[in-house]
Each structure stands twice: as structure tokens, then as C-alpha cells.
Design a protein around this motif. Structure first.
Motif, PDB file in Angstrom:
ATOM      1  N   MET A 142      37.138  45.507   1.405  1.00 53.45           N
ATOM      2  CA  MET A 142      36.931  45.328  -0.098  1.00 53.45           C
ATOM      3  C   MET A 142      36.037  44.340   0.057  1.00 53.45           C
ATOM      4  SD  MET A 142      38.875  45.001  -3.359  1.00 53.45           S
ATOM      5  CE  MET A 142      38.081  45.232  -5.388  1.00 53.45           C
ATOM      6  N   ALA A 143      34.690  44.232  -0.767  1.00 57.97           N
ATOM      7  CA  ALA A 143      33.543  43.179  -0.438  1.00 57.97           C
ATOM      8  C   ALA A 143      34.361  42.172  -1.179  1.00 57.97           C
ATOM      9  CB  ALA A 143      32.536  44.398  -0.918  1.00 57.97           C
ATOM     10  N   ARG A 144      33.357  41.548  -1.436  1.00 56.58           N
ATOM     11  CA  ARG A 144      33.499  40.252  -2.345  1.00 56.58           C
ATOM     12  C   ARG A 144      32.777  40.094  -3.634  1.00 56.58           C
ATOM     13  NH1 ARG A 144      32.926  36.278   3.133  1.00 56.58           N
ATOM     14  NH2 ARG A 144      34.581  35.819   2.656  1.00 56.58           N
ATOM     15  N   ARG A 145      33.170  39.678  -4.831  1.00 52.93           N
ATOM     16  CA  ARG A 145      32.546  39.871  -5.583  1.00 52.93           C
ATOM     17  C   ARG A 145      31.969  38.808  -6.132  1.00 52.93           C
ATOM     18  NH1 ARG A 145      31.538  44.521  -6.443  1.00 52.93           N
ATOM     19  NH2 ARG A 145      32.203  45.997  -7.463  1.00 52.93           N
ATOM     20  N   MET A 204      20.683  31.462  -8.279  1.00 53.58           N
ATOM     21  CA  MET A 204      20.242  31.634  -6.939  1.00 53.58           C
ATOM     22  C   MET A 204      18.502  30.556  -6.863  1.00 53.58           C
ATOM     23  SD  MET A 204      20.840  34.395  -5.145  1.00 53.58           S
ATOM     24  CE  MET A 204      19.887  34.921  -4.176  1.00 53.58           C
ATOM     25  N   ALA A 205      17.856  30.221  -5.625  1.00 55.09           N
ATOM     26  CA  ALA A 205      16.498  29.563  -5.507  1.00 55.09           C
ATOM     27  C   ALA A 205      15.641  30.134  -5.979  1.00 55.09           C
ATOM     28  CB  ALA A 205      16.483  28.379  -5.104  1.00 55.09           C
ATOM     29  N   GLU A 206      14.609  30.451  -6.006  1.00 55.75           N
ATOM     30  CA  GLU A 206      13.570  31.080  -6.526  1.00 55.75           C
ATOM     31  C   GLU A 206      13.366  32.044  -5.379  1.00 55.75           C
ATOM     32  OE1 GLU A 206      10.482  29.975  -9.119  1.00 55.75           O
ATOM     33  OE2 GLU A 206      11.531  29.098 -10.305  1.00 55.75           O
ATOM     34  N   ASP A 207      12.743  31.067  -4.451  1.00 54.85           N
ATOM     35  CA  ASP A 207      12.705  31.761  -3.013  1.00 54.85           C
ATOM     36  C   ASP A 207      13.780  32.056  -2.174  1.00 54.85           C
ATOM     37  OD1 ASP A 207      14.132  29.754  -2.578  1.00 54.85           O
ATOM     38  OD2 ASP A 207      12.665  28.359  -1.472  1.00 54.85           O
ATOM     39  N   VAL A 208      14.813  32.663  -2.616  1.00 50.81           N
ATOM     40  CA  VAL A 208      15.749  33.772  -2.161  1.00 50.81           C
ATOM     41  C   VAL A 208      16.704  34.442  -2.097  1.00 50.81           C
ATOM     42  CG1 VAL A 208      18.138  31.868  -2.596  1.00 50.81           C
ATOM     43  CG2 VAL A 208      17.723  32.862  -0.011  1.00 50.81           C
ATOM     44  N   GLU A 209      16.913  36.234  -1.097  1.00 47.93           N
ATOM     45  CA  GLU A 209      17.309  36.792  -1.702  1.00 47.93           C
ATOM     46  C   GLU A 209      18.992  36.987  -1.472  1.00 47.93           C
ATOM     47  OE1 GLU A 209      15.222  40.346  -0.773  1.00 47.93           O
ATOM     48  OE2 GLU A 209      12.790  39.641  -1.107  1.00 47.93           O
ATOM     49  N   TRP A 210      19.368  37.733  -2.175  1.00 44.27           N
ATOM     50  CA  TRP A 210      20.762  37.701  -1.995  1.00 44.27           C
ATOM     51  C   TRP A 210      21.187  38.974  -0.465  1.00 44.27           C
ATOM     52  CZ3 TRP A 210      24.845  35.066  -3.085  1.00 44.27           C
ATOM     53  CH2 TRP A 210      25.998  36.110  -3.212  1.00 44.27           C
ATOM     54  N   ASN A 211      21.681  38.325  -0.115  1.00 41.26           N
ATOM     55  CA  ASN A 211      22.427  38.894   1.232  1.00 41.26           C
ATOM     56  C   ASN A 211      23.110  40.521   0.604  1.00 41.26           C
ATOM     57  OD1 ASN A 211      22.613  40.229   3.216  1.00 41.26           O
ATOM     58  ND2 ASN A 211      22.176  38.919   5.008  1.00 41.26           N
ATOM     59  N   PRO A 212      23.556  41.768   1.081  1.00 37.84           N
ATOM     60  CA  PRO A 212      24.451  42.364   0.192  1.00 37.84           C
ATOM     61  C   PRO A 212      26.103  41.633   1.663  1.00 37.84           C
ATOM     62  CG  PRO A 212      22.690  43.863   0.843  1.00 37.84           C
ATOM     63  CD  PRO A 212      22.145  42.470   1.154  1.00 37.84           C
ATOM     64  N   ASP A 213      25.516  40.736   2.522  1.00 37.77           N
ATOM     65  CA  ASP A 213      26.410  41.418   4.066  1.00 37.77           C
ATOM     66  C   ASP A 213      27.130  39.795   3.048  1.00 37.77           C
ATOM     67  OD1 ASP A 213      25.826  43.078   5.452  1.00 37.77           O
ATOM     68  OD2 ASP A 213      24.418  41.825   6.496  1.00 37.77           O
ATOM     69  N   TRP A 214      27.378  38.973   2.842  1.00 33.77           N
ATOM     70  CA  TRP A 214      27.761  38.764   1.504  1.00 33.77           C
ATOM     71  C   TRP A 214      28.380  39.354   0.600  1.00 33.77           C
ATOM     72  CZ3 TRP A 214      22.660  35.273   0.104  1.00 33.77           C
ATOM     73  CH2 TRP A 214      22.262  34.401   1.215  1.00 33.77           C
ATOM     74  N   GLY A 215      28.996  40.324   0.094  1.00 35.03           N
ATOM     75  CA  GLY A 215      29.278  40.187  -0.578  1.00 35.03           C
ATOM     76  C   GLY A 215      28.680  41.271  -2.208  1.00 35.03           C
ATOM     77  N   VAL A 216      28.742  41.530  -3.415  1.00 38.80           N
ATOM     78  CA  VAL A 216      28.350  42.328  -4.083  1.00 38.80           C
ATOM     79  C   VAL A 216      27.917  41.219  -5.320  1.00 38.80           C
ATOM     80  CG1 VAL A 216      28.896  43.623  -6.433  1.00 38.80           C
ATOM     81  CG2 VAL A 216      29.847  44.115  -3.638  1.00 38.80           C
ATOM     82  N   LEU A 217      26.653  40.767  -6.011  1.00 40.85           N
ATOM     83  CA  LEU A 217      26.454  40.240  -6.514  1.00 40.85           C
ATOM     84  C   LEU A 217      26.185  40.919  -7.989  1.00 40.85           C
ATOM     85  CD1 LEU A 217      25.234  36.890  -7.815  1.00 40.85           C
ATOM     86  CD2 LEU A 217      23.180  37.689  -7.374  1.00 40.85           C
ATOM     87  N   GLU A 218      26.883  40.605  -9.311  1.00 36.34           N
ATOM     88  CA  GLU A 218      26.608  40.971 -10.127  1.00 36.34           C
ATOM     89  C   GLU A 218      25.747  39.852 -11.133  1.00 36.34           C
ATOM     90  OE1 GLU A 218      30.362  41.793 -11.291  1.00 36.34           O
ATOM     91  OE2 GLU A 218      31.660  43.315  -9.570  1.00 36.34           O
ATOM     92  N   GLY A 219      24.937  41.588 -12.627  1.00 33.97           N
ATOM     93  CA  GLY A 219      24.259  40.379 -13.299  1.00 33.97           C
ATOM     94  C   GLY A 219      23.210  40.426 -12.968  1.00 33.97           C
TER      95      GLY A 219
END
Length: 89
Positions: free
Chosen positions: A1-4, A74-89
Motif C-alpha cells: 500500500m502506497a504512503r499517503r 513543496m518548494a516551487e522548483d521541485v516536483e513530487w515523485n510518485p515513488d515517495w507515495g501519493v500526494l493528495e490536494g
């Protein structure tokens, strides 16, 4: 199960929330536990050092005594990596 995780918003952050700030440093994403607000001045918490994201996530999980969601700023110059989990919102 992915982290949320939930995207941090100051006006609707619950009390006792752990905030994980994600930054870009030298072409890689790093994280730090920026804020923990337990509403208890007798237990001060300070921001962690910048560490690799897997380590930052483990640190945030370890400090999450309330069991509530971990909020992500999140800082403006970085993107969320789905390998870290699921980012909602």
C-alpha cells in the motif's frame, strides 16, 4: 500500500501535524521536517537537516506521534515523485 500525504495549506493544517518540506538541491530533491506543532511548549521540536527524501519521509513518520496525515510543503522548483507515495490536494 502506497504512503499517503496531503499538500500543506497553512489555513487548514490540523493541530499536531507534521510538515515535510521538499526542496531542490543540486539537481536532487531533499526534505526536512520543517514544523511540528503539538501545541505543547514543553516539547520543542526544531527543523531537521536536509536529507534525501526516503530518509526525510522516515523521519516525518517517526515524529508523527499523532498518527494524523503528514503534510507536504513543496518548494516551487521541485516536483513530487510518485515513488515517495501519493500526494493528495
Amino acid at each position: 500500500m502506497a504512503r499517503r500525504f496531503i499538500r500543506y495549506q497553512k489555513d487548514n493544517a490540523p493541530k499536531d501535524a507534521v510538515v515535510l518540506r521538499v526542496l531542490q538541491r543540486g539537481g536532487r530533491a531533499v526534505g526536512l521536517v520543517r514544523e511540528i506543532d503539538f501545541g505543547n511548549e514543553g516539547t520543542p521540536y526544531y527543523p531537521s537537516e536536509e536529507v534525501a527524501m526516503p530518509d526525510a519521509i522516515r523521519l516525518a513518520e517517526n515524529r508523527n506521534d499523532s498518527g494524523g496525515p503528514i503534510l507536504v510543503e513543496m518548494a516551487e522548483d521541485v516536483e513530487w515523485n510518485p515513488d515517495w507515495g501519493v500526494l493528495e490536494g
